[in-house]
Design an enzyme around this catalytic site. Structure first.
Site, short mmCIF file in Angstrom:
data_model
loop_
_atom_site.label_atom_id
_atom_site.label_comp_id
_atom_site.label_asym_id
_atom_site.label_seq_id
_atom_site.Cartn_x
_atom_site.Cartn_y
_atom_site.Cartn_z
N GLY A 521 0.82 5.23 -8.17
CA GLY A 521 2.34 4.13 -9.00
C GLY A 521 1.05 3.05 -8.20
N GLY A 523 2.15 -1.02 -6.64
CA GLY A 523 2.92 -1.63 -6.22
C GLY A 523 2.72 -3.11 -5.77
CG PHE A 525 2.57 -4.81 -0.73
CD1 PHE A 525 1.66 -6.26 -0.41
CD2 PHE A 525 3.29 -4.43 -0.70
CE1 PHE A 525 3.22 -6.62 0.64
CE2 PHE A 525 4.67 -5.10 -0.22
CZ PHE A 525 4.30 -6.33 0.36
CG ASP A 639 8.96 -4.71 -1.51
OD1 ASP A 639 9.92 -4.89 -3.01
OD2 ASP A 639 8.12 -4.64 -2.36
#
Ligand SMILES: *[C@@H]1O[C@H](CO)[C@@H](O)[C@H](O)[C@H]1NC(C)=O
Ligand SMILES: *[C@@H]1O[C@H](CO)[C@@H](O)[C@H](O)[C@H]1NC(C)=O
Ligand SMILES: *[C@@H]1O[C@H](CO)[C@@H](O)[C@H](O)[C@H]1NC(C)=O
Ligand SMILES: *[C@@H]1O[C@H](CO)[C@@H](O)[C@H](O)[C@H]1NC(C)=O
Ligand SMILES: *[C@@H]1O[C@H](CO)[C@@H](O)[C@H](O)[C@H]1NC(C)=O
Ligand SMILES: *[C@@H]1O[C@H](CO)[C@@H](O)[C@H](O)[C@H]1NC(C)=O
Ligand SMILES: *[C@@H]1O[C@H](CO)[C@@H](O)[C@H](O)[C@H]1NC(C)=O
Ligand SMILES: *[C@@H]1O[C@H](CO)[C@@H](O)[C@H](O)[C@H]1NC(C)=O
Ligand SMILES: *[C@@H]1O[C@H](CO)[C@@H](O)[C@H](O)[C@H]1NC(C)=O
Ligand SMILES: *[C@@H]1O[C@H](CO)[C@@H](O)[C@H](O)[C@H]1NC(C)=O
Ligand SMILES: *[C@@H]1O[C@H](CO)[C@@H](O)[C@H](O)[C@H]1NC(C)=O
Ligand SMILES: *[C@@H]1O[C@H](CO)[C@@H](O)[C@H](O)[C@H]1NC(C)=O
Length: 829
Positions: A521, A523, A525, A639
């Site tokens: 995945g 994100g 960051f 987050d």
């Protein structure tokens, strides 16, 4: 004239009649001029408890006590335990000179008294909580209360521990006929670190294990798994105590009977009204309950068998029969070389007896390990309070219990030679794998250093190997071996607890050169890849996407700090990797990916029924509470969202990406940031609009998350036709229309038993997502609300949604100006 006289007479008659007939009309207090004498009783205002004189069996012993008004008569407090009255002809009164409460026999002997300072207009009153209180009538200052002198029963909300300069204890009755204290006692012991211990005279017979943070986890399944009560630990400068709250609508009591601490619940079904025994500790069914049943260095495991710690063998080579095990274990190789020893770890345990333990609440694990290594008689150490503080066991230790989950990690000292040899084949394999993994790491590191320029070619040569396949238990064992080896390696170099700095080649090999098919995945960051180390252990690697504002050593320091945060509901950071500009973080691998892949997927969401979802909500809450309150760093996540909550193989939630904001150099002590990182929809209004954040911003995100978990809909979903609503405004509309259960995910099978819990969760979600940060509860309050079915919750105010901004497909970076603050919104997904 006659009529006029009749009225008071009649009312007097009526009063007498009723007071004879119905005890609920009786009084609940004693004042100066109105003593209490047999057979009168005081009855608390809501008719829960009564106080008066009672006798036991045939005996001619009479006592002043408090009991439930329901039958059978259960006495919960006794004043004159050791000094019975010969007959009921005594009285309880307030001494007019001293204001003391006194119990006097017919022959004017004072058998018992409650001392008090002198008061104007004193009153002794029986409260509906079961507390008998002496105070001034017009002031609330209590000068004496029965809760400070418990006998054998602990009632809900009754503080138990160090209060007003004394350590409260419960002692059981000598027998069912005699309330005089027996040899058995239970108290909150504070040798160094509070835990509940049952004593037989001076010998412990049961320990709960020390308090972990603010949670009381005993390692005793019957004690831990009961959902009817939640314990709370309260400590301040002068007091430290626990109390429990009942989450059941039924009456509960905890009582020490003989040598057992028991919970009873009142079954008020019409047919048979009786007290049911819910659990008892120690329980013969669970031999591990018994103190030190496996002796020194022995571990009582979750199938209730004794084993020895790795590196130890039974003291007497014999069959492990219950009676024999208390001899415990001894070192296989007796030679501890003080300076050159190492530590092994065992996780998920109830920590050993803390009698010979020293505690330093200010130092952390790495310093703890350094100190323990330096002190030759330090045989073990551990974190306390989930990460802050250090406990060291001096000399032999005992009473360790291995749990299925939860508990703490104990690091114990063994001779260096124990790295290779163990009896247990599986452990041996693990050790060999770990050793080769370490050697592999070291080897690769040096090779990589030498051929740094050719590293791309070389990486391709390092084929991703699937030779070894391991069960998750084995691999977690191996990982913990690797950790302890690295621990030890670090300590030799003089910097204990080095965070594993993993060479990039190892990661390239593990992830197949970050192959696309291993991408898990992406994100805000960075991108996450799955990987498999040479030894077969699975990991997740996050390549951070934009470079940190920090220098290298600052970065490492931050990573080490964050790696030390350990909690069951946080994803464990295992290491980091630095390669040129590139920075990577290595995490434990989570079997079931992230929460969003399940709850938002209609084909999978039925895997999570309501009880499971509730557990997930609680787990997330515990994780956030740890970040906010219990870890020394006081981390604000910033987050929180469904894709940052990962699920392990048992669907336990673990929060990921915490502390990342620190890594990027924005420390949490600034309260205003000029770079907003987060995800729309989960972001609190004050954060999104003004860049102002606090722990309450996380609370907001948690509220949104709770509503998502309940509804199975993304916060950005569109509901209704006109006007278009997002999840928060939709939930708020339903709330105001009184049909809030419509929010519930249609894939959750309807069970009316769950309804009140679901409604409570929605209410807590809305409370957390309120517009004004100061209206939102703290995480600890939110947890209490979730946990307490009987608690009356405040009504939520309007949630803080900003129009229809809860959008899913935000551009990856949006900048705009607001109040002189440049805000960058990054949408990680
Ligand atoms: C004490 O009991 C009497 C009934 O006997 C009641 O009227 C009074 O209000 C009570 N006092 C307090 C302070 O509750
Ligand atoms: C208390 O004593 C009386 C006799 O004085 C007796 O009848 C009664 O059974 C005793 N109560 C209990 C609970 O044994
Ligand atoms: C009461 O006394 C009788 C005879 O003295 C005895 O048999 C009985 O067991 C006693 N009951 C209790 C509860 O001790
Ligand atoms: C209590 O005192 C009364 C008289 O005040 C007496 O009749 C009765 O026998 C006494 N009760 C006992 C159990 O001694
Ligand atoms: C208790 O005291 C009363 C007087 O106050 C007396 O009449 C009675 O005999 C006494 N009873 C006993 C058992 O001593
Ligand atoms: C238990 O509490 C009592 C007071 O209720 C006190 O007198 C006693 O010393 C305590 N015992 C211990 C071992 O703390
Ligand atoms: C408590 O200690 C006594 C005396 O040492 C012993 O006889 C008894 O069995 C012990 N009780 C328990 C429950 O261990
Ligand atoms: C507990 O120990 C026994 C004896 O060594 C072993 O057979 C059993 O598998 C262990 N159980 C668990 C859950 O580890
Ligand atoms: C482990 O304990 C169980 C009972 O809990 C017992 O049946 C079994 O024999 C024990 N195993 C060993 C290896 O002692
Ligand atoms: C500690 O355990 C060892 C066996 O491992 C034993 O020989 C020694 O006597 C024990 N020391 C104490 C103080 O109990
Ligand atoms: C411990 O091991 C080191 C290195 O093997 C050795 O130099 C030292 O003499 C040993 N110390 C003791 C007390 O055995
Ligand atoms: C604490 O240390 C003393 C002295 O070494 C020892 O006798 C005692 O058994 C130890 N207590 C525990 C619980 O390990």
């Amino acid at each position: 004239m006659k009529k006029w006289q009749l009225a008071p007479l009649l009312s007097l008659l009526l009063q007498t009649f009723f007071s004879l007939l119905s005890p609920s009309l009786s009084r609940d207090n004693i004042t100066l001029g109105s003593p209490l004498a047999y057979p009168d009783t005081l009855v608390s205002s809501r008719n829960t408890f009564a106080l008066g004189f009672f006798n036991t069996s045939n005996s001619s012993r009479w006592y002043l006590g408090i009991w439930y008004t329901i039958t059978p008569q259960i006495v919960i407090w006794v004043a004159n335990r050791k000094n019975p009255m010969p007959d009921p002809n005594g009285s309880l009164y307030i001494n007019s000179d001293s204001s003391n409460l006194q119990l006097k026999t017919n022959s004017s002997d004072v058998l018992w008294q409650a001392s008090s300072s002198s008061m104007v207009d004193p009153i002794a009153q029986l409260y509906d909580t079961g507390n008998f209180v002496l105070r001034e009538k017009n002031a609330n200052k209590i000068t004496w209360q029965s809760f400070d002198y418990p006998t054998n029963t602990l009632l809900p909300d009754m503080p138990f521990g160090w209060i007003a300069g004394q350590n409260l204890n419960l002692t059981s009755w000598t027998d069912s006929d005699n309330p005089a204290p027996s040899n058995y006692m239970i108290k909150l012991d504070q040798t160094v670190w509070p835990e509940i211990i049952i004593w037989n005279g001076s010998k412990p017979i049961f320990r709960t294990g020390p308090l972990d943070g603010y949670e009381l986890s005993s390692g005793s399944p019957q004690f831990d798994n009961n959902k009817e009560l939640t314990f709370e630990y309260v400590s301040s400068q002068n007091e430290a105590y626990i109390k429990y709250m009942s989450t059941s609508s039924q009456k509960l009591r905890l009582v020490l009977e003989h040598s057992n601490f028991r919970m009873y619940r009142f079954d008020d079904a019409e047919t048979e009204q009786k007290w049911d025994l819910d659990w008892s500790v120690p329980d013969l069914k669970y031999p591990c309950d018994k103190y030190a049943i496996c002796g020194e260095f022995g571990v009582c495991n979750s199938s209730n068998n004794c084993t020895c710690l790795t590196g130890f063998v039974p003291t007497h080579e014999m069959d492990w029969k219950d009676s024999e095990t208390s001899q415990g274990c001894k070192r296989r190789d007796d030679q501890l070389n003080c300076t050159n020893d190492r530590f092994l770890s065992i996780s998920n345990v109830k920590l050993p007896d803390t009698t010979n333990t020293t505690v330093d609440r200010t130092i952390k694990l790495k310093e703890c390990q350094r100190r323990c290594l330096k002190n030759c008689s330090c045989y073990a150490y551990s974190n306390i309070n989930r990460g802050i503080g250090c406990a060291m066991w001096m000399g032999n230790f005992t009473d360790i219990r291995k749990l299925d989950q939860g508990g703490s990690t104990l690091y114990y000292r063994v001779a260096r030679s124990e790295l290779h040899g163990t009896n247990n084949l599986a452990k041996k394999n693990a050790a060999v794998i770990a050793t080769s993994a370490i050697l592999g790491l070291l080897f690769l590191a040096s090779v990589a250093y030498l051929v740094h320029k050719k590293f791309k070619q070389k990486a391709e040569l390092l084929a991703y190997s699937e030779r070894h396949s391991h069960t998750s238990q084995e691999s977690s064992q191996t990982l913990s071996m690797i950790r302890s080896c690295i621990l030890e390696e670090g300590s030799r170099k003089g910097n204990a607890f080095n965070l594993p700095i993993v060479d990039v080649d190892v990661l390239l090999a593990a992830t197949g050169n970050f192959a696309l098919e291993n991408k898990l995945g992406e994100g805000g960051f960075g991108t996450v890849f799955r990987g498999r180390l040479e030894g077969g252990e699975r990991i997740a690697v996050k390549r951070l996407s934009y470079s940190s504002t920090q220098g290298l050593s600052e970065f490492k320091n931050e990573v080490i700090l964050i790696a030390e945060l350990q909690h069951n509901n946080l994803v464990q950071l295992l290491g980091c990797c630095i390669a040129g500009e590139e920075r990577m973080l290595i995490y434990e691998y989570m079997e079931n990916k992230s929460l969003d892949t399940i709850i938002f997927d209609k084909s999978k969401s039925s895997q999570l029924d309501w009880p499971k979802r509730f557990e997930i909500i609680m787990g997330i809450a515990r994780g956030i509470l740890y970040l906010h309150q219990d870890s020394r760093l006081r981390i604000i996540h910033r987050d929180l969202k469904a894709s940052n909550v990962l699920l392990d193989e048992n669907m336990n939630p673990k929060i990921s990406d915490f502390g990342i904001a620190r890594i990027f150099g924005r420390h949490d002590n600034d309260s205003v940031t000029n770079r907003v990182v987060g995800t729309y929809g989960y972001m609190s209004p004050e954060y999104a609009m003004y860049g102002v954040f606090s722990i309450k911003s996380d609370v907001f995100s948690f509220g949104v998350l709770v509503l998502e978990i309940i509804s199975g809909d993304k916060c950005s979903g569109i509901f209704g036709v006109e006007p278009k609503l997002n999840l928060l405004s939709y939930a708020w509309t339903l709330w105001n229309n009184g049909n809030v259960l419509n929010l519930l995910d249609s894939s959750i099978s309807k069970n009316s038993n769950d309804e009140s819990e679901i409604i409570r969760c929605i209410q807590v979600g809305l409370l957390c997502a309120q517009d004004r940060p100061e209206d939102r509860p703290h995480m600890s309050e939110a947890m209490l609300m979730l946990n307490s079915p009987n608690m009356i919750l405040p009504l939520p105010k309007q949630p803080g949604y900003i129009g229809d901004r809860c959008m899913d497909n935000m551009e990856s970076s949006t900048s705009y100006m607001s109040h002189d603050t440049s805000i960058t919104i990054l949408e990680p997904r």
